[in-house]
Write a protein that holds these residues in place. Structure first.
Motif, mmCIF file in Angstrom:
data_model
loop_
_atom_site.group_PDB
_atom_site.id
_atom_site.type_symbol
_atom_site.label_atom_id
_atom_site.label_comp_id
_atom_site.label_asym_id
_atom_site.label_seq_id
_atom_site.Cartn_x
_atom_site.Cartn_y
_atom_site.Cartn_z
ATOM 1 N N LYS A 111 55.517 57.506 64.912
ATOM 2 C CA LYS A 111 55.249 57.667 66.346
ATOM 3 C C LYS A 111 56.552 57.777 67.135
ATOM 4 N N SER A 112 57.576 57.047 66.727
ATOM 5 C CA SER A 112 58.891 57.172 67.380
ATOM 6 C C SER A 112 59.477 58.559 67.152
ATOM 7 N N ALA A 113 59.358 59.066 65.923
ATOM 8 C CA ALA A 113 59.868 60.403 65.605
ATOM 9 C C ALA A 113 59.133 61.460 66.427
ATOM 10 N N ILE A 114 57.822 61.305 66.575
ATOM 11 C CA ILE A 114 57.034 62.251 67.375
ATOM 12 C C ILE A 114 57.451 62.185 68.832
ATOM 13 N N PHE A 115 57.705 60.990 69.325
ATOM 14 C CA PHE A 115 58.167 60.832 70.704
ATOM 15 C C PHE A 115 59.510 61.546 70.904
ATOM 16 N N ARG A 156 57.893 68.925 66.222
ATOM 17 C CA ARG A 156 58.034 68.928 64.759
ATOM 18 C C ARG A 156 56.714 68.552 64.097
ATOM 19 N N TRP A 157 56.363 69.269 63.030
ATOM 20 C CA TRP A 157 55.078 69.030 62.365
ATOM 21 C C TRP A 157 55.127 67.919 61.326
ATOM 22 N N VAL A 195 49.263 69.477 63.020
ATOM 23 C CA VAL A 195 50.116 70.120 62.010
ATOM 24 C C VAL A 195 49.830 71.620 61.971
ATOM 25 N N LEU A 196 48.551 71.981 61.896
ATOM 26 C CA LEU A 196 48.187 73.396 61.845
ATOM 27 C C LEU A 196 48.636 74.128 63.110
ATOM 28 N N TYR A 197 48.491 73.486 64.248
ATOM 29 C CA TYR A 197 48.935 74.092 65.507
ATOM 30 C C TYR A 197 50.449 74.301 65.492
ATOM 31 N N ARG A 198 51.185 73.280 65.101
ATOM 32 C CA ARG A 198 52.656 73.370 65.068
ATOM 33 C C ARG A 198 53.119 74.418 64.063
ATOM 34 N N GLY A 212 62.831 69.818 61.235
ATOM 35 C CA GLY A 212 63.909 68.990 61.756
ATOM 36 C C GLY A 212 64.882 68.469 60.728
ATOM 37 N N PHE A 213 64.900 69.039 59.518
ATOM 38 C CA PHE A 213 65.770 68.547 58.458
ATOM 39 C C PHE A 213 66.664 69.652 57.907
ATOM 40 N N ASP A 214 67.843 69.252 57.419
ATOM 41 C CA ASP A 214 68.705 70.179 56.679
ATOM 42 C C ASP A 214 68.116 70.403 55.291
#
Length: 165
Positions: A88-92, A97-98, A124-127, A138-140
């Protein structure tokens, strides 16, 4: 384990000896530990969790460390609900990001909260359909062993099962 992963881990260890506070290198190491095997070695999960907590102690709003810590907690399977605050923090921090939505959906499903799981699979599907799609995680280095098509198919299957159709 794949030799490329082992070589990358060796290089990262050498880098971290000289630069022990390089947070991006630490999160990359955690990602590689989580992504280096389909049958995760529990010891690697523990190390990945420790690395993520080390990063979060220095940078509490680090998206990568939050998601990776949640992934490690989820994959451990001991306390899936413990991954939720991190997701939830990451989503905030990065709502477009999916990836955290995907793990949140799986966590809700494991906890029997199917309405919330379905909502997150739909996100997820929307994103995935937005600009950036699969690449907008959001990752390398993305520690997942499936393709974008497999992810979309998986979400559709889960939604059908949740809705009973």
């Amino acid at each position: 384990h794949d030799k490329r992963y082992e070589k990358a881990l060796t290089q990262l260890d050498l880098h971290l000896l000289e630069n022990p506070t390089h947070l991006r290198a630490i999160t990359l190491k955690a990602a590689i530990l989580l992504g280096s095997s389909d049958d995760l070695d529990p010891a690697r999960v523990v190390v990945a969790k420790t690395l993520c907590r080390e990063v979060l102690a220095q940078e509490p709003l680090c998206y990568e460390a939050l998601v990776l810590l949640a992934m490690a907690i989820y994959r451990e399977g001991l306390e899936p609900a413990a991954s939720m605050p991190h997701l939830k923090s990451a989503i905030f921090l990065q709502p477009s990001r999916w990836l955290p939505h995907f793990y949140l959906a799986q966590t809700y499903e494991v906890l029997g909260e199917t309405t919330m799981a379905a909502q997150e699979y739909q996100v997820v599907l929307y994103r995935m359909g937005q600009a950036g799609g699969w690449l907008d995680h959001g990752f390398d280095f993305l520690p997942l062993s499936f393709s974008s098509d497999e992810l979309v198919h998986f979400c559709h299957v889960r939604l059908k099962q949740i809705h009973g159709s």
